[in-house]
Design a protein around this motif. Sequence first.
Motif, PDB file in Angstrom:
ATOM      1  N   LEU A  84       0.833  -1.100  -0.003  1.00  0.00           N
ATOM      2  CA  LEU A  84      -0.058  -0.109  -0.238  1.00  0.00           C
ATOM      3  C   LEU A  84       0.740   1.181   0.019  1.00  0.00           C
ATOM      4  O   LEU A  84       0.499   2.270  -0.454  1.00  0.00           O
ATOM      5  N   GLU A  85       1.982   0.964   0.761  1.00  0.00           N
ATOM      6  CA  GLU A  85       2.871   2.393   0.665  1.00  0.00           C
ATOM      7  C   GLU A  85       3.384   2.614  -0.518  1.00  0.00           C
ATOM      8  O   GLU A  85       3.474   3.832  -0.925  1.00  0.00           O
ATOM      9  N   ASP A  86       3.834   1.655  -1.582  1.00  0.00           N
ATOM     10  CA  ASP A  86       4.399   1.963  -2.550  1.00  0.00           C
ATOM     11  C   ASP A  86       3.461   2.419  -3.639  1.00  0.00           C
ATOM     12  O   ASP A  86       3.685   3.318  -4.384  1.00  0.00           O
ATOM     13  N   TRP A  87       2.172   1.861  -3.714  1.00  0.00           N
ATOM     14  CA  TRP A  87       0.929   2.393  -4.346  1.00  0.00           C
ATOM     15  C   TRP A  87       0.872   3.852  -4.169  1.00  0.00           C
ATOM     16  O   TRP A  87       0.852   4.636  -4.973  1.00  0.00           O
ATOM     17  N   ASN A  88       0.625   4.295  -2.704  1.00  0.00           N
ATOM     18  CA  ASN A  88       0.263   5.610  -2.380  1.00  0.00           C
ATOM     19  C   ASN A  88       1.240   6.779  -2.711  1.00  0.00           C
ATOM     20  O   ASN A  88       1.253   7.690  -3.203  1.00  0.00           O
ATOM     21  N   THR A  89       2.779   6.118  -2.683  1.00  0.00           N
ATOM     22  CA  THR A  89       3.701   7.040  -2.978  1.00  0.00           C
ATOM     23  C   THR A  89       3.920   7.438  -4.478  1.00  0.00           C
ATOM     24  O   THR A  89       4.125   8.604  -4.696  1.00  0.00           O
ATOM     25  N   MET A  90       3.643   6.634  -5.121  1.00  0.00           N
ATOM     26  CA  MET A  90       3.574   6.709  -6.608  1.00  0.00           C
ATOM     27  C   MET A  90       2.271   7.764  -7.046  1.00  0.00           C
ATOM     28  O   MET A  90       2.570   8.326  -7.818  1.00  0.00           O
ATOM     29  N   ILE A  91       1.115   7.355  -6.678  1.00  0.00           N
ATOM     30  CA  ILE A  91      -0.108   8.141  -6.791  1.00  0.00           C
ATOM     31  C   ILE A  91       0.116   9.643  -6.311  1.00  0.00           C
ATOM     32  O   ILE A  91      -0.282  10.611  -6.963  1.00  0.00           O
ATOM     33  N   ASP A  92       0.630   9.480  -4.970  1.00  0.00           N
ATOM     34  CA  ASP A  92       0.733  10.721  -4.229  1.00  0.00           C
ATOM     35  C   ASP A  92       1.860  11.681  -5.121  1.00  0.00           C
ATOM     36  O   ASP A  92       1.576  12.805  -5.309  1.00  0.00           O
ATOM     37  N   THR A  93       3.064  11.046  -5.430  1.00  0.00           N
ATOM     38  CA  THR A  93       3.891  11.976  -6.094  1.00  0.00           C
ATOM     39  C   THR A  93       3.647  12.240  -7.574  1.00  0.00           C
ATOM     40  O   THR A  93       3.840  13.501  -7.926  1.00  0.00           O
ATOM     41  N   ASN A  94       3.306  11.087  -8.548  1.00  0.00           N
ATOM     42  CA  ASN A  94       3.236  11.252  -9.759  1.00  0.00           C
ATOM     43  C   ASN A  94       2.040  11.792 -10.210  1.00  0.00           C
ATOM     44  O   ASN A  94       2.242  12.535 -11.326  1.00  0.00           O
ATOM     45  N   LEU A  95       1.027  11.760  -9.657  1.00  0.00           N
ATOM     46  CA  LEU A  95      -0.646  12.398 -10.125  1.00  0.00           C
ATOM     47  C   LEU A  95      -0.758  13.404  -9.127  1.00  0.00           C
ATOM     48  O   LEU A  95      -0.957  14.390  -9.773  1.00  0.00           O
ATOM     49  N   THR A  96      -0.982  13.210  -7.919  1.00  0.00           N
ATOM     50  CA  THR A  96      -1.665  14.224  -7.064  1.00  0.00           C
ATOM     51  C   THR A  96      -0.705  15.494  -6.849  1.00  0.00           C
ATOM     52  O   THR A  96      -0.995  16.547  -6.941  1.00  0.00           O
ATOM     53  N   GLY A  97       0.793  15.071  -7.248  1.00  0.00           N
ATOM     54  CA  GLY A  97       1.774  15.987  -7.128  1.00  0.00           C
ATOM     55  C   GLY A  97       1.734  17.186  -8.384  1.00  0.00           C
ATOM     56  O   GLY A  97       1.824  18.310  -8.381  1.00  0.00           O
ATOM     57  N   VAL A  98       1.308  16.239  -9.554  1.00  0.00           N
ATOM     58  CA  VAL A  98       0.830  17.124 -10.766  1.00  0.00           C
ATOM     59  C   VAL A  98       0.052  18.174 -10.438  1.00  0.00           C
ATOM     60  O   VAL A  98      -0.159  19.328 -11.009  1.00  0.00           O
ATOM     61  N   PHE A  99      -1.102  17.496  -9.716  1.00  0.00           N
ATOM     62  CA  PHE A  99      -2.176  18.381  -9.616  1.00  0.00           C
ATOM     63  C   PHE A  99      -1.931  19.766  -8.751  1.00  0.00           C
ATOM     64  O   PHE A  99      -2.292  20.961  -8.818  1.00  0.00           O
ATOM     65  N   HIS A 100      -1.308  19.242  -7.539  1.00  0.00           N
ATOM     66  CA  HIS A 100      -0.664  20.100  -6.493  1.00  0.00           C
ATOM     67  C   HIS A 100       0.169  21.434  -7.038  1.00  0.00           C
ATOM     68  O   HIS A 100      -0.081  22.477  -7.013  1.00  0.00           O
TER      69      HIS A 100
END
Length: 231
Positions: free
Chosen positions: A99-115
């Motif tokens: 779960l940590e690896d999944w969240n790291t990629m989604i939070d950085t690669n996708l949510t980070g782009v939105f932020h």
Amino acid sequence: MQKVVYITGGTKGIGKGVAKALLDNGYKVAVSGRNIEAVKEAIKDLGHGDNILAVQSDVRNYSDEESAVAQIVEKFGRLDIVIANAGVGIFSSVEDMSLEDWNTMIDTNLTGVFHTLKASVKQLKQNKGYYISIASLAGINFFANGSGYNASKFGVVGFTQAAMLDLRNADVKVTTILPGSVSTNFNNHEPSDADHWKIQPEDMGQMVVDILAMNPRVLPSKIEVRPTKVN
């Protein structure tokens, strides 16, 4: 007037290559990363004196990106171009992925782009600016052990294309670039002469320079780029 650029994840690889190309072409550049010491080391290597700024930001945290934009505007007086480049890749099967690896990629690669776009959009609208996300050919081509990375990069492509439609009539241009194999430290790879066939960071830098030089009426909304040959 020198235009001001913000590049996330700019301490090495594509981000650093783009920063160098833009600095060499007369832009002012702010580079961010999670580790401020690594950012300072990168800008020392890039040179260009007072035309470059080191910023600490973890794109997973919206407040970091708000602070980054504020620091850039305080230093340079404006922000014209934003390049959302920060990203990570962790590859394993769905069964083995934590779960940590999944969240790291989604939070950085996708949510980070939105932020990054959310924090800078007012400046971009004010200055009729440009927003570029660095996606990947993994954003249109799925592969085994890539579910988390594919999901994040498919999301980046969809998000950026929709943002392009949201902002085009506000005179903000939006592009997503989907590179294939690039010679970088991504996924713990150590670049070497064996990578001669791959796209180089400086090639990505030249591409961004060329995109920004296009006539304002031209909008290359999605660009796929691959090595000429496969090793």
